[in-house]
Scaffold this active site. Structure first.
Site, short mmCIF file in Angstrom:
data_model
loop_
_atom_site.label_atom_id
_atom_site.label_comp_id
_atom_site.label_asym_id
_atom_site.label_seq_id
_atom_site.Cartn_x
_atom_site.Cartn_y
_atom_site.Cartn_z
N LYS A 54 0.84 -1.20 0.00
CA LYS A 54 0.00 0.00 0.00
C LYS A 54 0.88 1.25 0.00
O LYS A 54 0.62 2.21 -0.71
CB LYS A 54 -0.94 -0.01 1.23
CG LYS A 54 -2.08 -1.02 1.07
CD LYS A 54 -2.87 -1.23 2.36
CE LYS A 54 -3.91 -2.34 2.14
NZ LYS A 54 -4.64 -2.72 3.35
N GLN A 98 -5.12 -1.29 9.52
CA GLN A 98 -5.03 -2.64 8.95
C GLN A 98 -5.65 -3.67 9.90
O GLN A 98 -5.35 -3.69 11.10
CB GLN A 98 -3.55 -2.98 8.68
CG GLN A 98 -3.31 -4.29 7.97
CD GLN A 98 -3.79 -4.31 6.53
OE1 GLN A 98 -3.81 -3.29 5.85
NE2 GLN A 98 -4.19 -5.48 6.05
N ASP A 121 -11.53 2.94 3.88
CA ASP A 121 -12.01 1.56 3.76
C ASP A 121 -13.54 1.48 3.68
O ASP A 121 -14.08 0.41 3.39
CB ASP A 121 -11.59 0.75 5.00
CG ASP A 121 -10.29 -0.01 4.81
OD1 ASP A 121 -10.04 -0.50 3.69
OD2 ASP A 121 -9.54 -0.12 5.79
N1 GUN Z 1 -7.07 -6.62 6.03
C1 GUN Z 1 -7.28 -7.37 4.92
N2 GUN Z 1 -7.92 -6.63 3.99
C2 GUN Z 1 -8.10 -5.40 4.50
C3 GUN Z 1 -8.69 -4.20 4.01
O1 GUN Z 1 -9.20 -4.11 2.89
N3 GUN Z 1 -8.67 -3.13 4.86
C4 GUN Z 1 -8.13 -3.21 6.10
N4 GUN Z 1 -8.17 -2.12 6.86
N5 GUN Z 1 -7.57 -4.30 6.60
C5 GUN Z 1 -7.56 -5.39 5.79
#
Ligand code: GUN
Length: 295
Positions: A54, A98, A121
């Site tokens: 990311k 996350q 998100d």
């Molecule tokens: N963990 C796995 N996929 C995601 C996601 O799309 N967003 C977040 N915040 N954590 C994750």
């Protein structure tokens, strides 16, 4: 007949280029770059890889990436305090905490602390509510990426039968809402659904997000259906190598479906591309600018 393969990797690369191309316009207007803050608590190996990807993608798109790595021993109060600081930080347009968080921290309490306008998100209850009532808001990256692939394949989705398997807050529920917004007739199936094979067989569109390797069999699928496989299940083979398997039995399903996403190379790359898109959209909305067209 063999299905068309839906190339999520190529689609994601084009989306990332469009985001990067739109960033200079924001910079020219606001005299700063859009900023994404990513918070990682603990040292879960898969999460470390996601967070690194990311960061790299954000910087490549010309945006600022603020990484906050906290130890496994971080308390909920400390994490909430960090999120509150990021809410107040003008250089941060988007916040991602996350998941999963270490045991003992309440995910919901943390997510609901995020300013909904920075909730990249789309997990905050306000954004889930906005989606449910058809108001503009930030939408969870993976289902939005799935919808982009579906519209690219099918154009207008109105009136199509869509079956979503899996009812998570992160994928299944927002996916069902997005398909409803596109005027599909939506069935949301889950682990308690009776006659799952028969229900799956109704779908002109099938989206599977359950985290069970190859749960959906080829003979469940309506011939010609468009199949989006969100599953990413790691399995070690007899040769000791790790394989990534989807939630759909791909080798057989591709002989029945009209179009299907492979795993890997289907939905996976879309999640980060949509995260970048959502970061820019959050920045534009906070700045009172109209969201960029074509994103
Ligand atoms: N963990 C796995 N996929 C995601 C996601 O799309 N967003 C977040 N915040 N954590 C994750």
């Amino acid at each position: 007949m063999s299905a068309r393969l839906i190339d999520g990797k190529a689609f994601a690369a084009r989306l990332r280029e469009r985001v990067a191309a739109a960033v200079p316009d924001f910079v020219a207007t606001m005299d700063r770059v859009p900023g994404l803050a990513v918070v990682l608590v603990g040292d879960d190996p898969a999460s470390q890889i996601y967070v690194r990807s990311k960061h790299k993608a954000t910087v490549e798109a010309g945006m600022a990436s603020f990484e906050h790595r906290l130890p496994e021993t971080t308390s909920q109060e400390e994490l909430v305090a960090l999120v509150e600081r990021l809410n107040d930080d003008e250089s941060v347009d988007a916040i991602l905490v996350q998941l999963p968080l270490p045991a003992g921290i309440d995910d919901k309490a943390v997510i609901d602390t995020i300013d909904p306008d920075k909730d990249v998100d789309g997990f905050h209850v306000i954004n889930a509510g906005r989606l449910a009532v058809g108001e503009d808001g930030l939408v969870s990256c993976t289902p939005l990426g799935c919808l982009m692939l579906l519209k690219d394949q099918l154009g207008d989705l109105s009136g199509l039968e869509a079956v979503v398997v899996g009812r998570s807050n992160i994928v299944g529920k927002p996916m069902a809402q997005l398909l409803l917004r596109e005027n599909c007739t939506v069935t949301l199936a889950h682990s308690r659904t009776r006659n799952l094979a028969e229900v799956v067989g109704r779908g002109d569109i099938l989206v599977v997000a359950v985290g069970q390797p190859e749960l959906v069999k080829a003979d469940w699928i309506k011939p010609g259906a468009t199949v989006i496989d969100v599953g990413m299940n790691r399995q070690s083979g007899e040769d000791g190598k790790t394989r990534l398997l989807g939630d759909v039995a791909f080798a057989e399903a591709k002989e029945v479906a009209g179009a299907i996403t492979p795993v890997p190379g289907g939905v996976g790359p879309m999640t980060i591309a949509v995260l970048l898109r959502n970061t820019l959209v959050a920045a534009q909305l906070r700045a009172g600018m109209p969201p960029p067209a074509g994103l």
